[in-house]
Enzyme design. Structure first.
Site, PDB file in Angstrom:
ATOM      1  CG  ASP A  48      -6.149   0.627  -3.112  1.00 16.68           C
ATOM      2  OD1 ASP A  48      -5.873  -0.543  -3.451  1.00 16.68           O
ATOM      3  OD2 ASP A  48      -7.220   1.173  -3.417  1.00 16.68           O
TER       4      ASP A  48
HETATM    5  C1  NOJ Z   1      -7.317  -1.608  -5.770  1.00 17.32           C
HETATM    6  C2  NOJ Z   1      -8.638  -1.347  -5.125  1.00 17.32           C
HETATM    7  O1  NOJ Z   1      -8.837   0.041  -5.001  1.00 17.32           O
HETATM    8  C3  NOJ Z   1      -8.788  -1.999  -3.762  1.00 17.32           C
HETATM    9  O2  NOJ Z   1     -10.113  -1.829  -3.341  1.00 17.32           O
HETATM   10  C4  NOJ Z   1      -8.394  -3.434  -3.811  1.00 17.32           C
HETATM   11  O3  NOJ Z   1      -8.565  -4.015  -2.552  1.00 17.32           O
HETATM   12  C5  NOJ Z   1      -6.957  -3.535  -4.280  1.00 17.32           C
HETATM   13  N1  NOJ Z   1      -6.829  -2.948  -5.614  1.00 17.32           N
HETATM   14  C6  NOJ Z   1      -6.451  -4.972  -4.314  1.00 17.32           C
HETATM   15  O4  NOJ Z   1      -7.022  -5.652  -5.356  1.00 17.32           O
END
Ligand code: NOJ
Length: 748
Positions: free
Chosen positions: A305
């Site tokens: 993530d």
């Molecule tokens: C952080 C988020 O937790 C995740 O769900 C998301 O896909 C990513 N950022 C990319 O934007």
């Protein structure tokens, strides 16, 4: 014979031309034969993907390989939690980009550089958070789960996939399947509620919708199961916080939706931010490698993530970026989302022999395999077409309207306030959500635009055109202390036959990094309701929010309550249909509505208390206000007695349970039968009851429909231990359906 010298010249020229022609053709022929010989296998669309991957990898340098493991971003960035990051210049060797724009030409330009300005011409994989719609935004996932209609979820995700694909997005970071039981956590909006089975079923539906029957088909995009795993347990509902995931709850509650997603063929998985009992999810070899890749045989790739690798330092799991990169990669993360740690440190780690080349090759081949499967080598560019042909098709609007209709939940309907009777001639539409458009989109609304949204007011106006007149007053804002609009709202209400009061949450109050200490609406909204109550007019409260709310102060004052969630662009039409009775509400809660914040955590599949009649709260009720599975209809259903094919079976036998449901009212309706099981005594104690199957069917007034649940003992009755092993006991079980509880046994 006279010889014309010109003739000779001509002949010679012809000869020369012919010779040159032959030579040229020969050259072309040999050239093409040679070229054919030299054409790398990976460029041959007909060759098997494994061979193409192998052929490409043989030619790649370590640097090129590491770049495939790297994701950056491009385009405008709408995610305020990522905004601190500068949009970096794009390296054409990059493996993947989060593309936050809709400019296809720009996207194709990046792709062209990757293909033409690099030695091997490996296309970039473009990803984006397409959570509940790209431009045609439909209800948030939590609402979708309340529809109990996974087929409709598949259709909705399919719309999102097509709009994404047409914009050059080949990968979405969805579905989120984190079982979530704390509504203070803003991300409850993004998943399918509190139950592992419901999450698993909607996960399958979403994967199917995004990836289609075959991920290689046009309009299919890769899905990503996130956030692996246990993120829903963020302590106190505080996002990015520690989560205490016991091995038992990991296996029993948090892993099952992921296993279902892997079985459904999800292409990728995202490693989470949270810490799993001391080992962060993005550095967790047990979950990422031993469970996901080895036990479940997951062949896709794992992306971290956003900054979850770097965060290992803040979490105390790594002393610096290099160690963080090592731990994440060693544990099973294949692609680095945005941290830039893999490109900075992996090469050195390989040179130091800390990271074996075999692990690099494993990660690279997983990523390349997906690129080949998606057909990116053959069709790297998105087609240029006008936006009107890409987005918001009329038939798509109909689908997302149905999704909004089926996901709304009628929570209260005293003395049949609803549907609105035709004696109602004046409707007062009041409240901060009444004319609002943007907030109905909810969080993570892709490229949805406020102007695409039909507001509640406009939907009601259209629906009741010619039947009732509307008057509007905002009354108050979503928060703050300003009550100066109360008087006008009271005036409008006094002149009406019915008040539709539209309250709720701003979209940024839920989603990522949107934790709240209280799940009640801000006091000003409650005070507005109190002042309208004094008019004595019937009040329908319409709620639009991304989490369960504390309605303890709202419920007693409302004659009817509709939970409309964040319903997307067709929210106004869907709500209006329910108000008028054109649509019979069929949504049921996929998450418990606590009586108040202090009850959290509260969910239907808790374990039995040691003293069920004691340990109650002294100051508030111990039961939730609205339990999981709750939802009213405009018709009535009668359930006949549940019939079993047998009350005693052996472990390897099936048991059929059937129930006949009759629509005893006068309106056509859609009824969802929820089948639960319980095993009161077990080696490892089990939840009070567990949902094992559900089915939604339409029933005409006066008609009876049979619902059937084929119980497969190993699948439906077994329990799992803290090592992930399944056991099935010869024991007493119960089947629970709509108030009926029937005993059956598994015997020797
Ligand atoms: C952080 C988020 O937790 C995740 O769900 C998301 O896909 C990513 N950022 C990319 O934007």
């Amino acid at each position: 014979m006279n010889i014309d010298p010109n003739q000779i010249k001509l002949k010679t020229m012809k000869k020369r031309t012919i010779t040159a022609g032959i030579l040229l053709s020969l050259t072309i022929l040999t050239g093409s034969v040679m070229a054919q010989k030299q054409a790398p296998l990976y460029k041959n669309a007909k060759a098997p993907i494994t061979q193409r991957v192998e052929s490409l990898m043989k030619q790649m340098t370590l640097d090129e390989k590491i770049m495939q493991l790297t994701q950056g971003n491009a385009g405008q960035n709408d995610n305020q939690n990522n905004q601190g990051e500068k949009i970096k210049g794009v390296d054409p060797l990059i493996g993947s980009l989060i593309y936050t724009g809709t400019d296809v030409e720009y996207r194709n330009r990046i792709q062209k550089e990757a293909l033409e300005d690099t030695r091997l011409g490996i296309p970039v994989l473009f990803g984006y958070d397409v959570i509940h719609g790209f431009r045609t935004v439909y209800p948030i996932p939590l609402a979708q789960a309340c529809s109990w209609n996974p087929a409709l979820a598949t259709q909705s995700c399919n719309i999102a996939a097509r709009e994404s694909y047409l914009t050059g997005i080949n990968w979405t970071f969805a579905p989120m399947i984190d079982v979530a039981r704390d509504p203070r956590w803003g991300r409850v909006a993004e998943g399918y509620g509190e139950d592992p089975y419901t999450n698993a079923i909607f996960c399958r539906a979403a994967v199917k919708g995004f990836q289609g029957e075959n991920i290689s088909n046009p309009y299919s995009i890769a899905s990503c199961l996130k956030h692996f795993v246990g993120y829903g347990l963020s302590e106190g509902g505080r996002d990015y916080h520690y989560s205490d995931v016991s091995p038992q709850s990991l296996w029993e509650t948090y892993l099952p939706p992921y296993e279902a997603g892997v079985k459904a063929g999800a292409a990728t998985v995202m490693s989470a931010f949270n810490d799993i009992s001391g080992v962060p999810a993005s550095a967790n070899h047990y979950t990422l490698t031993e469970i996901l890749k080895q036990r479940w045989g997951f062949k896709g790739f794992v992306v971290s993530d956003w900054f979850s690798i770097q965060q290992l330092i803040a979490q105390g799991a790594a002393k610096d970026e290099k160690e963080a990169g090592y731990k994440a990669f060693y544990s099973g993360v294949d692609m680095d989302m945005g941290d830039n740690i893999f490109p900075e440190h992996l090469k050195k780690l390989v040179e130091e022999k800390k990271v074996p080349m075999s692990r690099i090759d494993d990660a690279v081949s997983r990523i390349l395999t997906l690129k080949f499967k998606l057909g990116l080598f053959e069709h790297p560019y998105a087609e240029m077409m006008p936006e009107s042909q890409r987005y918001l098709k009329e038939e798509d609007k109909t689908t997302v309207k149905q999704m909004a209709e089926e996901s709304m939940v009628l929570l209260k309907n005293a003395i049949q306030t609803l549907p609105v009777s035709n004696t109602v001639k004046n409707i007062a539409v009041i409240g901060p959500m009444a004319k609002d458009q943007g907030n109905l989109l909810g969080s993570w609304s892709g490229h949805g635009r406020a102007e695409d949204v039909l507001s509640f007011y406009n939907g009601i106006e259209h629906e009741f055109n010619g039947q009732a007149t509307l008057q509007y007053a905002q009354g108050c804002d979503f928060e703050g202390n300003d009550q100066s609009g109360f008087n006008q709202a009271t005036e409008v209400a006094t002149n009406s036959d019915l008040i539709v009061l539209c309250l709720g949450e701003r979209r940024e109050w839920s989603g990522e990094n949107a934790s709240r200490s209280s799940i009640a609406l801000p006091t000003v909204q409650q005070l507005l309701l109190e002042s309208l109550k004094k008019t004595g007019k019937p009040i329908v409260v319409v709620l639009s929010n991304g989490r369960p709310l504390d309605l303890s102060k709202i419920e007693p004052l409302a004659d009817a309550i509709i939970e409309a969630w964040q319903p997307g662009i067709q929210g106004g039409a869907a709500l209006a249909g329910i108000l008028s009775g054109r649509v019979n509400p069929s949504g049921r809660l996929a998450i418990t509505f606590p009586y108040c914040t202090g009850q959290i955590p509260i969910y239907y599949n808790m374990r039995q208390s040691a003293r069920p009649t004691q340990g109650l709260y002294q100051d508030v009720p111990t039961d939730p206000l609205y339990p999981f599975g709750y939802g009213l209809s405009y018709t009535t259903y009668h359930y006949g007695p549940v019939r079993f094919s047998s009350t005693k079976i052996k472990k390897n036998q099936k048991l059929i349970a059937e129930v006949e449901v009759t629509n005893t009212g006068s309106k056509i309706g859609k009824e969802t039968v929820l089948w639960y099981i319980s095993q009161p005594v077990c080696t490892i104690t089990r939840p009070i009851k567990e949902l094992k199957y559900f089915e939604k069917k339409e029933i005409q007034p006066g008609k009876t429909v049979t619902y059937r649940f084929e119980i497969n003992p190993m699948r439906d009755l077994s329990y799992i231990d803290s090592n992930g092993h399944k056991f099935l006991e010869e024991n007493e079980y119960f089947l629970l359906v709509n108030g009926q509880k029937l005993k059956f046994e598994i015997t020797k």
